[in-house]
Design an enzyme around this catalytic site. Structure first.
Site, PDB file in Angstrom:
ATOM      1  N   HIS A   1      36.705   0.915  51.292  1.00 23.52           N
ATOM      2  CA  HIS A   1      37.210   0.120  52.285  1.00 23.52           C
ATOM      3  C   HIS A   1      36.392   0.049  53.598  1.00 23.52           C
ATOM      4  CE1 HIS A   1      40.851   0.077  49.790  1.00 23.52           C
ATOM      5  NE2 HIS A   1      40.981   1.291  50.024  1.00 23.52           N
TER       6      HIS A   1
ATOM      7  N   GLU B   1      45.709  -8.327  58.214  1.00 23.49           N
ATOM      8  CA  GLU B   1      45.681  -7.915  59.505  1.00 23.49           C
ATOM      9  C   GLU B   1      44.635  -8.634  60.416  1.00 23.49           C
ATOM     10  OE1 GLU B   1      43.829  -3.987  60.642  1.00 23.49           O
ATOM     11  OE2 GLU B   1      42.199  -4.248  59.547  1.00 23.49           O
TER      12      GLU B   1
ATOM     13  N   ARG C   1      38.997  -7.692  68.551  1.00 24.17           N
ATOM     14  CA  ARG C   1      38.055  -7.284  69.291  1.00 24.17           C
ATOM     15  C   ARG C   1      36.948  -7.862  68.688  1.00 24.17           C
ATOM     16  NH1 ARG C   1      36.027  -4.631  64.988  1.00 24.17           N
ATOM     17  NH2 ARG C   1      37.437  -3.495  63.744  1.00 24.17           N
TER      18      ARG C   1
ATOM     19  N   VAL D   1      31.713  -5.849  63.955  1.00 23.51           N
ATOM     20  CA  VAL D   1      30.402  -5.181  63.640  1.00 23.51           C
ATOM     21  C   VAL D   1      29.634  -6.499  63.066  1.00 23.51           C
ATOM     22  CG1 VAL D   1      28.992  -3.763  61.976  1.00 23.51           C
ATOM     23  CG2 VAL D   1      31.276  -2.995  63.078  1.00 23.51           C
TER      24      VAL D   1
HETATM   25  P1  ADP Z   1      41.912  -0.961  57.679  1.00 23.01           P
HETATM   26  O1  ADP Z   1      42.565  -1.417  58.768  1.00 23.01           O
HETATM   27  O2  ADP Z   1      42.309   0.562  57.351  1.00 23.01           O
HETATM   28  O3  ADP Z   1      40.656  -1.400  57.333  1.00 23.01           O
HETATM   29  P2  ADP Z   1      42.972  -3.323  55.923  1.00 23.01           P
HETATM   30  O4  ADP Z   1      44.541  -3.762  55.932  1.00 23.01           O
HETATM   31  O5  ADP Z   1      42.400  -4.035  56.812  1.00 23.01           O
HETATM   32  O6  ADP Z   1      42.932  -1.681  56.522  1.00 23.01           O
HETATM   33  O7  ADP Z   1      42.571  -2.930  54.587  1.00 23.01           O
HETATM   34  C1  ADP Z   1      41.212  -2.688  54.373  1.00 23.01           C
HETATM   35  C2  ADP Z   1      40.632  -2.901  52.949  1.00 23.01           C
HETATM   36  O8  ADP Z   1      41.720  -2.566  51.819  1.00 23.01           O
HETATM   37  C3  ADP Z   1      40.562  -4.362  52.550  1.00 23.01           C
HETATM   38  O9  ADP Z   1      39.401  -5.050  52.927  1.00 23.01           O
HETATM   39  C4  ADP Z   1      40.778  -4.506  51.060  1.00 23.01           C
HETATM   40  O10 ADP Z   1      39.485  -3.999  50.756  1.00 23.01           O
HETATM   41  C5  ADP Z   1      41.628  -3.421  50.914  1.00 23.01           C
HETATM   42  N1  ADP Z   1      43.064  -3.837  50.662  1.00 23.01           N
HETATM   43  C6  ADP Z   1      44.130  -3.746  51.796  1.00 23.01           C
HETATM   44  N2  ADP Z   1      45.170  -4.250  51.370  1.00 23.01           N
HETATM   45  C7  ADP Z   1      45.078  -4.670  49.926  1.00 23.01           C
HETATM   46  C8  ADP Z   1      45.820  -5.090  48.845  1.00 23.01           C
HETATM   47  N3  ADP Z   1      47.240  -5.266  49.166  1.00 23.01           N
HETATM   48  N4  ADP Z   1      45.484  -5.176  47.593  1.00 23.01           N
HETATM   49  C9  ADP Z   1      44.172  -4.919  47.396  1.00 23.01           C
HETATM   50  N5  ADP Z   1      43.281  -4.289  48.532  1.00 23.01           N
HETATM   51  C10 ADP Z   1      43.515  -4.269  49.594  1.00 23.01           C
END
Ligand code: ADP
Length: 447
Positions: A235, A287, A291, A294
């Protein structure tokens, strides 16, 4: 306009902010830990203040020391960069309570978006589409089971306070749900002190596509198109592109309108990024980051905009001075994050940079605070440079990145440059055929 800004960060982003300040004729105050006394941002700033020992919690997260540094030096505003205190609503509030300007959104908006459940319910009410899942927090394992049955497996249990990919667990089937539920909650409690979790359908082939937004304090909101950040490991993003290889100008306009309308209704201000998963032509909000990101340079290259300069102008109360129709997109940009890590095991490799020679030439930008003889400290993030290229087409951008990485000399420490070279040479990557799961499979292939 401000006459002096304190930069509450380190590394390449401190330098990036310093550069924008210089071009605006604003004096800069660097803060640093004892481990960063020789850092480039300290050398280049007009003034520098040591704010504590190496550990981040005692220095870059030390609110009292940072505020004291701002007061002593007479800084009028604080730019938090990314990471550290950038999404800390209490910090933003404290900065403003001390009569200083926080260069970013309001503390209320940071707080609202920092809680992912609140972020999702807020966005849904504003007409932004979501990933199918639970209606807010899951109160019990039984509720999780019922929602999972409804949306269908696989599902993802996610922490409302989550970040950096932590507090997230997949359950492939009903038999894995109980474990995912308890592991995600334990991880969330340990990492964030908040074990509230929610559930989303786990999408099997999505791309991660995010939209860059700017909003001023006068009700003007614009977007600067999308970034495709699907190449991730655990991630964590590794390579980003603007625009996405799979999005048409019409699709960009449509999601851009939805996003800017939502943020205008919220009264949002300064820079923000809406993150979506994109699958089968559908955008699903996951989400919002309140801010600078990167990967902001790829947007800067295709839109010919200085996003940090805009953040500072907005914080100073200036109007954007342009509308959506003034924003155009030219060519293609790619960013490779260069981490001081073993390219096969991803183990961090801090140490002394024996030789440093960055690439150059047409369409190549390197954002880095490295120099020959610099000692990469073991205490912070392993990202040591970002190589960004801009070219008329995606194929030309790939060729240009190849050429730039071939020129890049970083001796004395290991970096992920060899991995980037392999990715760029891969036919699937070259065709733009990848999802968020692609890189993990790619890195596990023998080579
Ligand atoms: P964080 O804030 O920890 O980065 P995110 O909600 O932005 O968490 O999710 C990070 C990553 O996790 C995403 O870019 C994607 O790769 C994966 N991800 C998040 N939600 C899902 C989902 N519902 N199905 C598949 N992958 C997901």
């Amino acid at each position: 306009m401000f006459s002096k800004i304190l930069i509450a960060n380190r590394g390449e982003i401190a330098l990036r902010i310093l550069r924008a300040c210089r071009e605006l004729g604003i004096k800069t105050v660097a803060v640093h830990s004892t481990a960063d006394a020789d850092a480039m941002h300290v050398r280049l700033a007009d003034e520098a203040v040591c704010i504590g020992p190496a550990a981040s919690r005692d220095s870059y997260l030390n609110v009292a020391a940072i505020l004291a540094a701002a007061t002593i030096t007479g800084a009028e505003a604080i730019h938090p960069g990314y990471g550290f205190l950038s999404e800390n609503a209490d910090f933003a509030e404290t900065v403003e309570a001390h009569g200083l300007t926080f260069i970013g959104p309001t503390a209320d908006h940071i707080r609202m978006m920092g809680d992912k459940i609140t972020a999702k319910t807020t966005m849904e009410a504003l007409g932004v589409p979501l990933v199918p899942g639970s209606d807010g927090e899951l109160k019990s394992l039984e509720e999780a089971r019922a929602v999972a049955e409804k949306v269908g497996y696989p599902v993802l249990i996610k922490a409302t306070a989550g970040g950096g990919g932590r507090g997230m667990k997949v359950a492939q089937s009903a038999s894995e749900l109980e474990e995912a539920w308890s592991v995600a909650r334990t991880e969330a409690r340990t990492a964030f002190g908040n074990d509230a979790v929610y559930l989303e359908k786990y999408l099997d082939k999505p791309r991660h596509i995010e939209l860059q937004i700017l909003a001023d304090n006068h009700g003007n909101v614009v977007h600067f198109g999308e970034r495709d950040c699907s190449l991730q490991r655990r991630h964590q993003k590794l390579l980003e592109e603007a625009g996405s290889p799979v999005l048409s100008a019409e699709q960009r306009d449509a999601i851009g309108r939805t996003a800017t309308d939502a943020l205008a209704k919220m009264g949002y201000r300064n820079a923000g990024t809406l993150e979506f998963l994109y699958q089968d032509g559908q955008f699903c909000f996951i989400e919002m980051n309140t801010r600078l990101q990167v990967e902001h340079p790829v947007t800067e290259m295709v839109c010919d905009v200085d996003l940090v300069r805009e953040q500072i102008r907005i914080a100073a109360g200036e109007e954007l001075g342009y509308t959506q129709s003034d924003i155009s997109f030219s060519g293609h940009a790619i960013e490779c994050r260069i981490n001081a890590e073993d390219p096969d095991t991803f183990a961090p490799c801090p140490g002394t940079v024996a030789v440093y020679h960055p690439p150059g030439g047409l369409g190549v930008r390197v954002d880095s605070a490295l120099y020959t003889g610099y000692r990469v400290p073991p205490y912070y993030d392993s990202m040591i440079a970002k190589v960004i290229v801009h070219a008329p087409t995606r194929a030309q951008a790939i060729a240009r990145m190849h050429r730039a990485l071939d020129e890049f000399v970083v001796e004395g420490i290991k970096t992920v440059i060899p991995l980037h070279r392999r990715i760029l040479a891969d036919p699937e990557f070259q065709k733009g055929e990848y999802t968020i799961h692609w890189l993990e499979q790619f890195t596990s292939r023998p080579h």
